[in-house]
Write an enzyme that holds these catalytic residues in place. Structure first.
Site, PDB file in Angstrom:
ATOM      1  N   ASN A   9     -14.071   9.122  36.823  1.00 48.31           N
ATOM      2  CA  ASN A   9     -13.372   9.408  35.566  1.00 48.31           C
ATOM      3  C   ASN A   9     -11.897   9.616  35.890  1.00 48.31           C
ATOM      4  OD1 ASN A   9     -12.410  10.344  33.139  1.00 48.31           O
ATOM      5  ND2 ASN A   9     -13.443  12.335  33.254  1.00 48.31           N
ATOM      6  N   TRP A  10     -11.085   8.593  35.590  1.00 47.30           N
ATOM      7  CA  TRP A  10      -9.656   8.682  35.951  1.00 47.30           C
ATOM      8  C   TRP A  10      -8.885   9.610  35.012  1.00 47.30           C
ATOM      9  CZ3 TRP A  10      -8.319   2.730  36.753  1.00 47.30           C
ATOM     10  CH2 TRP A  10      -9.082   2.237  37.818  1.00 47.30           C
ATOM     11  N   LYS A  11      -9.534  10.040  33.934  1.00 47.84           N
ATOM     12  CA  LYS A  11      -8.852  10.876  32.930  1.00 47.84           C
ATOM     13  C   LYS A  11      -7.541  10.186  32.526  1.00 47.84           C
ATOM     14  CE  LYS A  11     -10.971  14.882  35.045  1.00 47.84           C
ATOM     15  NZ  LYS A  11     -11.173  16.314  34.914  1.00 47.84           N
ATOM     16  N   HIS A  95     -17.438  14.810  27.033  1.00 45.95           N
ATOM     17  CA  HIS A  95     -16.827  15.413  28.229  1.00 45.95           C
ATOM     18  C   HIS A  95     -16.270  16.788  27.845  1.00 45.95           C
ATOM     19  CE1 HIS A  95     -14.036  16.190  31.506  1.00 45.95           C
ATOM     20  NE2 HIS A  95     -14.768  15.348  32.220  1.00 45.95           N
ATOM     21  N   GLU A  97     -13.629  18.263  28.443  1.00 47.32           N
ATOM     22  CA  GLU A  97     -12.227  18.288  27.977  1.00 47.32           C
ATOM     23  C   GLU A  97     -12.134  17.843  26.515  1.00 47.32           C
ATOM     24  OE1 GLU A  97     -10.596  16.047  31.266  1.00 47.32           O
ATOM     25  OE2 GLU A  97     -11.052  17.752  32.571  1.00 47.32           O
ATOM     26  N   GLU A 167     -22.147  18.794  33.952  1.00 46.47           N
ATOM     27  CA  GLU A 167     -20.859  19.199  34.490  1.00 46.47           C
ATOM     28  C   GLU A 167     -20.560  20.642  34.074  1.00 46.47           C
ATOM     29  OE1 GLU A 167     -18.130  15.651  35.285  1.00 46.47           O
ATOM     30  OE2 GLU A 167     -17.938  16.095  33.176  1.00 46.47           O
ATOM     31  N   GLY A 173     -12.460  20.282  37.986  1.00 42.35           N
ATOM     32  CA  GLY A 173     -11.045  20.355  38.356  1.00 42.35           C
ATOM     33  C   GLY A 173     -10.629  21.685  38.964  1.00 42.35           C
ATOM     34  N   SER A 212     -15.839  18.968  40.727  1.00 45.71           N
ATOM     35  CA  SER A 212     -15.242  19.126  42.057  1.00 45.71           C
ATOM     36  C   SER A 212     -16.096  18.524  43.177  1.00 45.71           C
ATOM     37  CB  SER A 212     -14.930  20.597  42.333  1.00 45.71           C
ATOM     38  OG  SER A 212     -14.001  21.085  41.382  1.00 45.71           O
TER      39      SER A 212
HETATM   40  C1  PEP Z   1     -14.675  15.311  35.478  1.00 47.37           C
HETATM   41  O1  PEP Z   1     -13.587  15.275  34.933  1.00 47.37           O
HETATM   42  O2  PEP Z   1     -15.657  14.803  34.923  1.00 47.37           O
HETATM   43  C2  PEP Z   1     -14.782  15.963  36.782  1.00 47.37           C
HETATM   44  C3  PEP Z   1     -15.950  16.176  37.292  1.00 47.37           C
HETATM   45  O3  PEP Z   1     -13.588  16.329  37.391  1.00 47.37           O
HETATM   46  P1  PEP Z   1     -13.409  16.909  38.902  1.00 47.37           P
HETATM   47  O4  PEP Z   1     -14.224  16.027  39.811  1.00 47.37           O
HETATM   48  O5  PEP Z   1     -11.936  16.783  39.156  1.00 47.37           O
HETATM   49  O6  PEP Z   1     -13.895  18.291  38.882  1.00 47.37           O
END
Ligand code: PEP
Length: 249
Positions: A9-11, A95, A97, A167, A173, A212
């Site tokens: 996931n490049w966000k 997600h 976010e 998640e 993050g 993470s």
């Molecule tokens: C995500 O945004 O789905 C995610 C898992 O981010 P990170 O790996 O940076 O925690």
């Protein structure tokens, strides 16, 4: 047998040079003998470029979000049919976010799940609890509620063409990862909930872990019985760190 999937996931991170370098690095490190799939989830403006670079390769592509609507006066929104038109086969829905920064609730997430499938896309339904909810002992109840909202709108059979990503919000993050035991407990509960509706679907649905994930914690996480790969944020932005996780799968 569920094939492992490593999804990046490049966000909101991309530029044309970065996309070209990242995709070239991923393609250079793909290994035909490895039984794991790779997916990238670029920001919408870069989908066509990524598609042109990956269309004759095994790399899968998905969008990061979609509108619950099909088309019309929804300025700034992107329809599932548009994602499919640009070469996507998958799309994230719910997600954390989107849930926390854009106020998306369970019903809207479920509507997006339905809209994705109506456009021929496989939704990746993201679920997870906040730190406050975990500390209050509500983890399984929260995740179960998020899944149930989708079962109620889409039906259990819809999960034959979908994935789930667990998640924990407190791990996204932050550099703080769920332990393999913590993650496995929730993954098993998700699978159990889906299996209660259909044993076949519960057994087949792929459940990714996200939060993470790095090369040095991926091996242990992916060794858990109900963890079928990872949804990777920060570590998906360089081919080196992303493909190290792929090798861990
Ligand atoms: C995500 O945004 O789905 C995610 C898992 O981010 P990170 O790996 O940076 O925690």
């Amino acid at each position: 047998m569920r094939t492992k999937l490593i999804a990046g996931n490049w966000k909101m991170n991309a530029s044309k040079p970065m996309v070209r370098e990242l995709v070239a690095g991923i393609l250079a490190q793909l290994d035909a003998d490895r039984d794991a799939e790779v997916m990238v989830l670029p920001p919408s403006p870069y989908l066509s470029l990524v598609h042109s670079l990956t269309e004759s390769t095994p790399v899968l592509m998905g969008g990061q979000d979609l509108s619950a609507h099909e088309s019309g006066a929804y300025t700034g929104e992107v329809a599932g049919s548009m994602l499919a038109d640009c070469g996507c086969s998958y799309v994230l829905v719910g997600h954390s976010e989107r849930r926390s920064l854009h106020g998306e609730g369970d019903e809207l997430v479920a509507a997006k799940f339905v809209a994705a499938q109506a456009s021929g896309l496989q939704p990746i339904l993201c679920v997870g609890e906040t730190l406050e909810e975990r500390e209050a002992g509500q983890t399984e109840a929260v995740v179960s509620r998020q899944i149930q909202a989708v079962i109620d709108q889409a039906g259990i059979a819809a999960f034959a063409r979908a994935l789930v990503a667990y998640e924990p919000v407190w791990a996204i993050g932050t550099g703080q990862t769920a332990t393999p035991d913590q993650a496995q407990v929730v993954h098993a509960a998700i699978r159990g909930q889906l299996a209660a509706g259909s044993a076949t679907i519960g057994g087949r649905v792929r459940i990714l872990y996200g939060g993470s994930v790095k090369a040095d914690n991926a091996t242990e996480l992916f060794a858990c019985e109900d963890i079928d790969g990872g949804l990777i944020g920060g570590a998906s932005l360089t081919a080196e760190s992303f493909m190290a996780i792929y090798r861990a799968a």
